[in-house]
Write a protein that holds these residues in place. Structure first.
Motif, PDB file in Angstrom:
ATOM      1  N   UNK A  18       0.851  -1.176   0.000  1.00 13.38           N
ATOM      2  CA  UNK A  18       0.000   0.000   0.000  1.00 13.38           C
ATOM      3  C   UNK A  18       0.896   1.238   0.000  1.00 13.38           C
ATOM      4  N   UNK A  19       0.390   2.399  -0.415  1.00 13.55           N
ATOM      5  CA  UNK A  19       1.187   3.621  -0.291  1.00 13.55           C
ATOM      6  C   UNK A  19       1.572   3.840   1.170  1.00 13.55           C
ATOM      7  N   UNK A  20       2.812   4.251   1.421  1.00 16.68           N
ATOM      8  CA  UNK A  20       3.324   4.361   2.790  1.00 16.68           C
ATOM      9  C   UNK A  20       2.506   5.321   3.644  1.00 16.68           C
ATOM     10  N   UNK A  21       1.990   6.375   3.074  1.00 19.96           N
ATOM     11  CA  UNK A  21       1.234   7.355   3.839  1.00 19.96           C
ATOM     12  C   UNK A  21      -0.248   7.066   3.971  1.00 19.96           C
ATOM     13  N   UNK A  22      -0.717   5.982   3.388  1.00 23.01           N
ATOM     14  CA  UNK A  22      -2.139   5.662   3.425  1.00 23.01           C
ATOM     15  C   UNK A  22      -2.559   5.186   4.808  1.00 23.01           C
ATOM     16  N   UNK A  23      -3.799   5.459   5.164  1.00 19.48           N
ATOM     17  CA  UNK A  23      -4.389   4.928   6.388  1.00 19.48           C
ATOM     18  C   UNK A  23      -5.221   3.716   6.005  1.00 19.48           C
ATOM     19  N   UNK A  24      -5.028   2.619   6.732  1.00 19.76           N
ATOM     20  CA  UNK A  24      -5.748   1.389   6.438  1.00 19.76           C
ATOM     21  C   UNK A  24      -6.472   0.950   7.700  1.00 19.76           C
ATOM     22  N   UNK A  25      -7.797   0.892   7.633  1.00 21.52           N
ATOM     23  CA  UNK A  25      -8.602   0.453   8.768  1.00 21.52           C
ATOM     24  C   UNK A  25      -8.855  -1.042   8.617  1.00 21.52           C
ATOM     25  N   UNK A  26      -8.538  -1.795   9.665  1.00 21.69           N
ATOM     26  CA  UNK A  26      -8.789  -3.240   9.648  1.00 21.69           C
ATOM     27  C   UNK A  26      -9.826  -3.567  10.708  1.00 21.69           C
ATOM     28  N   UNK A  27     -10.905  -4.214  10.273  1.00 20.63           N
ATOM     29  CA  UNK A  27     -11.943  -4.682  11.166  1.00 20.63           C
ATOM     30  C   UNK A  27     -11.628  -6.133  11.507  1.00 20.63           C
ATOM     31  N   UNK A  28     -11.359  -6.394  12.783  1.00 18.34           N
ATOM     32  CA  UNK A  28     -10.991  -7.735  13.224  1.00 18.34           C
ATOM     33  C   UNK A  28     -12.236  -8.562  13.497  1.00 18.34           C
ATOM     34  N   UNK A  29     -12.072  -9.877  13.534  1.00 19.97           N
ATOM     35  CA  UNK A  29     -13.201 -10.779  13.736  1.00 19.97           C
ATOM     36  C   UNK A  29     -13.842 -10.618  15.102  1.00 19.97           C
ATOM     37  N   UNK A  30     -13.104 -10.087  16.086  1.00 24.28           N
ATOM     38  CA  UNK A  30     -13.686  -9.880  17.415  1.00 24.28           C
ATOM     39  C   UNK A  30     -14.484  -8.590  17.508  1.00 24.28           C
ATOM     40  N   UNK A  31     -14.600  -7.849  16.404  1.00 28.33           N
ATOM     41  CA  UNK A  31     -15.392  -6.634  16.349  1.00 28.33           C
ATOM     42  C   UNK A  31     -14.603  -5.357  16.564  1.00 28.33           C
TER      43      UNK A  31
END
Length: 86
Positions: A18-31
């Protein structure tokens, strides 16, 4: 912002950096949800790729220097867990 969702086995699909400055939101299985930088996810991806290559006797570029047989050259999924964003 890029949004990803963790699968039940604990992985997210990541076929490239991914671009180094990008923000990536990860939704985990535990909510829970956690924000990763693109640079941090790229580091996790590189570590997973290096472990995959070492486990399959591939060199740093992903080539098998031994006898010829069909080997997958890369990975598509990366293991993530809450707390890995730091």
């Amino acid at each position: 912002m890029i949004s990803l969702q963790q699968d039940p086995e604990g992985f997210v699909r990541m076929k490239r950096h991914f671009p180094a400055g990008a923000s990536v939101a990860i939704l985990f299985t535990d909510g829970t949800q956690e924000i990763f930088t693109g640079q941090r996810l790229n580091e996790i991806y590189d570590q997973a790729l290096a472990a995959y290559r070492a486990g399959n006797h591939l060199d740093a570029k992903g080539f098998n220097r031994g006898p010829r047989k069909m080997v997958q050259q890369g990975i598509d999924f990366v293991a993530v867990a809450p707390g890995m964003s730091t």
